[in-house]
Write a protein that holds these residues in place. Structure first.
Motif, PDB file in Angstrom:
ATOM      1  N   LEU A  48      -4.161  18.237 -12.782  1.00 58.33           N
ATOM      2  CA  LEU A  48      -3.168  17.207 -12.461  1.00 58.33           C
ATOM      3  C   LEU A  48      -1.911  17.365 -13.303  1.00 58.33           C
ATOM      4  CD1 LEU A  48      -5.620  14.260 -11.950  1.00 58.33           C
ATOM      5  CD2 LEU A  48      -3.861  14.960 -10.305  1.00 58.33           C
ATOM      6  N   LYS A  49      -0.787  17.032 -12.679  1.00 59.76           N
ATOM      7  CA  LYS A  49       0.525  17.117 -13.307  1.00 59.76           C
ATOM      8  C   LYS A  49       1.163  15.737 -13.320  1.00 59.76           C
ATOM      9  CE  LYS A  49       1.172  21.678 -11.173  1.00 59.76           C
ATOM     10  NZ  LYS A  49       2.053  22.478 -10.278  1.00 59.76           N
ATOM     11  N   PRO A  50       2.093  15.495 -14.237  1.00 64.21           N
ATOM     12  CA  PRO A  50       2.778  14.200 -14.239  1.00 64.21           C
ATOM     13  C   PRO A  50       3.428  13.876 -12.894  1.00 64.21           C
ATOM     14  CG  PRO A  50       3.197  15.342 -16.290  1.00 64.21           C
ATOM     15  CD  PRO A  50       2.460  16.314 -15.417  1.00 64.21           C
ATOM     16  N   GLU A  51       3.898  14.871 -12.178  1.00 61.73           N
ATOM     17  CA  GLU A  51       4.527  14.619 -10.881  1.00 61.73           C
ATOM     18  C   GLU A  51       3.530  14.213  -9.791  1.00 61.73           C
ATOM     19  OE1 GLU A  51       4.876  17.337 -12.814  1.00 61.73           O
ATOM     20  OE2 GLU A  51       5.046  19.182 -11.593  1.00 61.73           O
ATOM     21  N   ASP A  52       2.246  14.257 -10.088  1.00 66.47           N
ATOM     22  CA  ASP A  52       1.234  13.746  -9.154  1.00 66.47           C
ATOM     23  C   ASP A  52       1.073  12.230  -9.277  1.00 66.47           C
ATOM     24  OD1 ASP A  52      -0.722  16.651  -9.919  1.00 66.47           O
ATOM     25  OD2 ASP A  52       0.465  16.306  -8.108  1.00 66.47           O
ATOM     26  N   THR A  53       1.732  11.627 -10.235  1.00 70.79           N
ATOM     27  CA  THR A  53       1.655  10.179 -10.421  1.00 70.79           C
ATOM     28  C   THR A  53       2.184   9.448  -9.200  1.00 70.79           C
ATOM     29  OG1 THR A  53       1.834  10.321 -12.830  1.00 70.79           O
ATOM     30  CG2 THR A  53       2.485   8.239 -11.805  1.00 70.79           C
ATOM     31  N   ALA A  54       1.364   8.570  -8.640  1.00 62.39           N
ATOM     32  CA  ALA A  54       1.716   7.843  -7.418  1.00 62.39           C
ATOM     33  C   ALA A  54       0.583   6.895  -7.069  1.00 62.39           C
ATOM     34  CB  ALA A  54       1.940   8.813  -6.259  1.00 62.39           C
ATOM     35  N   VAL A  55       0.847   6.041  -6.078  1.00 66.33           N
ATOM     36  CA  VAL A  55      -0.226   5.304  -5.432  1.00 66.33           C
ATOM     37  C   VAL A  55      -0.734   6.184  -4.298  1.00 66.33           C
ATOM     38  CG1 VAL A  55      -0.882   3.249  -4.135  1.00 66.33           C
ATOM     39  CG2 VAL A  55       0.787   3.083  -6.008  1.00 66.33           C
ATOM     40  N   TYR A  56      -2.037   6.405  -4.284  1.00 64.02           N
ATOM     41  CA  TYR A  56      -2.652   7.260  -3.273  1.00 64.02           C
ATOM     42  C   TYR A  56      -3.313   6.390  -2.205  1.00 64.02           C
ATOM     43  CZ  TYR A  56      -1.799  11.497  -5.909  1.00 64.02           C
ATOM     44  OH  TYR A  56      -1.188  12.555  -6.543  1.00 64.02           O
ATOM     45  N   TYR A  57      -3.021   6.718  -0.960  1.00 68.79           N
ATOM     46  CA  TYR A  57      -3.521   5.963   0.170  1.00 68.79           C
ATOM     47  C   TYR A  57      -4.402   6.836   1.053  1.00 68.79           C
ATOM     48  CZ  TYR A  57       0.213   2.623  -0.886  1.00 68.79           C
ATOM     49  OH  TYR A  57       1.045   1.718  -1.505  1.00 68.79           O
ATOM     50  N   CYS A  58      -5.476   6.240   1.517  1.00 62.75           N
ATOM     51  CA  CYS A  58      -6.330   6.853   2.524  1.00 62.75           C
ATOM     52  C   CYS A  58      -5.898   6.302   3.887  1.00 62.75           C
ATOM     53  CB  CYS A  58      -7.779   6.494   2.227  1.00 62.75           C
ATOM     54  SG  CYS A  58      -8.969   7.052   3.447  1.00 62.75           S
ATOM     55  N   ALA A  59      -5.930   7.153   4.909  1.00 63.45           N
ATOM     56  CA  ALA A  59      -5.524   6.725   6.240  1.00 63.45           C
ATOM     57  C   ALA A  59      -6.424   7.375   7.286  1.00 63.45           C
ATOM     58  CB  ALA A  59      -4.066   7.103   6.504  1.00 63.45           C
ATOM     59  N   GLU A  93       2.033   8.429  12.135  1.00 64.18           N
ATOM     60  CA  GLU A  93       1.053   8.796  13.163  1.00 64.18           C
ATOM     61  C   GLU A  93      -0.336   8.228  12.881  1.00 64.18           C
ATOM     62  OE1 GLU A  93       1.670  10.262  15.924  1.00 64.18           O
ATOM     63  OE2 GLU A  93       3.759  10.833  15.550  1.00 64.18           O
ATOM     64  N   TYR A  94      -0.540   7.679  11.702  1.00 67.45           N
ATOM     65  CA  TYR A  94      -1.855   7.169  11.337  1.00 67.45           C
ATOM     66  C   TYR A  94      -1.976   5.692  11.670  1.00 67.45           C
ATOM     67  CZ  TYR A  94      -3.160  11.549   9.214  1.00 67.45           C
ATOM     68  OH  TYR A  94      -3.508  12.872   9.025  1.00 67.45           O
ATOM     69  N   ASP A  95      -3.191   5.306  12.079  1.00 62.61           N
ATOM     70  CA  ASP A  95      -3.407   3.968  12.622  1.00 62.61           C
ATOM     71  C   ASP A  95      -3.955   2.956  11.622  1.00 62.61           C
ATOM     72  OD1 ASP A  95      -4.525   6.057  15.102  1.00 62.61           O
ATOM     73  OD2 ASP A  95      -2.842   4.696  15.483  1.00 62.61           O
ATOM     74  N   TYR A  96      -4.697   3.433  10.641  1.00 63.04           N
ATOM     75  CA  TYR A  96      -5.362   2.523   9.694  1.00 63.04           C
ATOM     76  C   TYR A  96      -5.099   3.013   8.281  1.00 63.04           C
ATOM     77  CZ  TYR A  96      -7.863   1.901  14.096  1.00 63.04           C
ATOM     78  OH  TYR A  96      -8.171   1.708  15.414  1.00 63.04           O
ATOM     79  N   TRP A  97      -4.952   2.041   7.371  1.00 56.30           N
ATOM     80  CA  TRP A  97      -4.619   2.359   5.982  1.00 56.30           C
ATOM     81  C   TRP A  97      -5.462   1.553   5.014  1.00 56.30           C
ATOM     82  CZ3 TRP A  97      -1.088   6.047   4.523  1.00 56.30           C
ATOM     83  CH2 TRP A  97      -0.322   6.597   5.557  1.00 56.30           C
ATOM     84  N   GLY A  98      -5.779   2.184   3.897  1.00 59.78           N
ATOM     85  CA  GLY A  98      -6.390   1.458   2.802  1.00 59.78           C
ATOM     86  C   GLY A  98      -5.327   0.773   1.957  1.00 59.78           C
ATOM     87  N   GLN A  99      -5.784   0.105   0.907  1.00 60.34           N
ATOM     88  CA  GLN A  99      -4.860  -0.673   0.072  1.00 60.34           C
ATOM     89  C   GLN A  99      -4.171   0.172  -0.987  1.00 60.34           C
ATOM     90  OE1 GLN A  99      -8.055  -0.457  -0.405  1.00 60.34           O
ATOM     91  NE2 GLN A  99      -8.347  -0.224  -2.615  1.00 60.34           N
ATOM     92  N   GLY A 100      -4.668   1.367  -1.220  1.00 63.10           N
ATOM     93  CA  GLY A 100      -4.078   2.265  -2.196  1.00 63.10           C
ATOM     94  C   GLY A 100      -4.743   2.168  -3.557  1.00 63.10           C
ATOM     95  N   THR A 101      -4.684   3.269  -4.296  1.00 64.27           N
ATOM     96  CA  THR A 101      -5.219   3.314  -5.656  1.00 64.27           C
ATOM     97  C   THR A 101      -4.237   4.084  -6.531  1.00 64.27           C
ATOM     98  OG1 THR A 101      -7.163   3.874  -7.006  1.00 64.27           O
ATOM     99  CG2 THR A 101      -6.620   5.401  -5.238  1.00 64.27           C
TER     100      THR A 101
END
Length: 124
Positions: A86-97, A110-118
């Motif tokens: 992992l790199k500092p530039e990978d810092t973000a909220v990650y979402y599953c869809a 294009e994605y229909d469903y989303w999680g809340q993010g982590t």
């Protein structure tokens, strides 16, 4: 409807690893594409990786290729994102869809469903 719940985010030092999980419920995913996206502050949501549930076909964005791996567990109806080096530039909220159908897409719209993010934070 598909409900998605992400977990596994956290704070890690550069060079470290994290594994994100996305548990799906509400439907079987045999005719879905599952994707991971991320969004850093002030930036647009960015494609990270996707997997087609039916045949396990995967694709990673160039920025994470060789470091991140997307996978699925049929029995658990869960998608994973293993993140190494992992790199500092990978810092973000990650979402599953999840996207209905078997045609893969790279755009968040294009994605229909989303999680809340982590949140994933990589310190230097």
């Amino acid at each position: 409807q598909v409900q998605l719940v992400e977990s596994g985010g956290g704070l890690v030092q550069a060079g470290g690893s994290l594994r994100l999980s996305c548990a799906a419920s509400g439907r079987t995913l045999s005719r879905h594409v599952m994707g991971w996206f991320r969004q850093a502050p002030g930036k647009e949501r960015e494609f990270v990786a996707h997997i087609r549930w039916s045949d396990g076909n995967t694709y990673n964005a160039a920025s994470v290729k060789g470091r991140f791996t997307i996978s699925r567990d049929n029995a658990k109806n869960t998608v994973y994102l293993q993140m190494n080096s992992l790199k500092p530039e990978d810092t973000a909220v990650y979402y599953c869809a999840a996207k209905d159908g078997v045609v893969v897409h790279f755009k968040a719209s294009e994605y229909d469903y989303w999680g809340q993010g982590t949140q994933v934070t990589v310190s230097s």
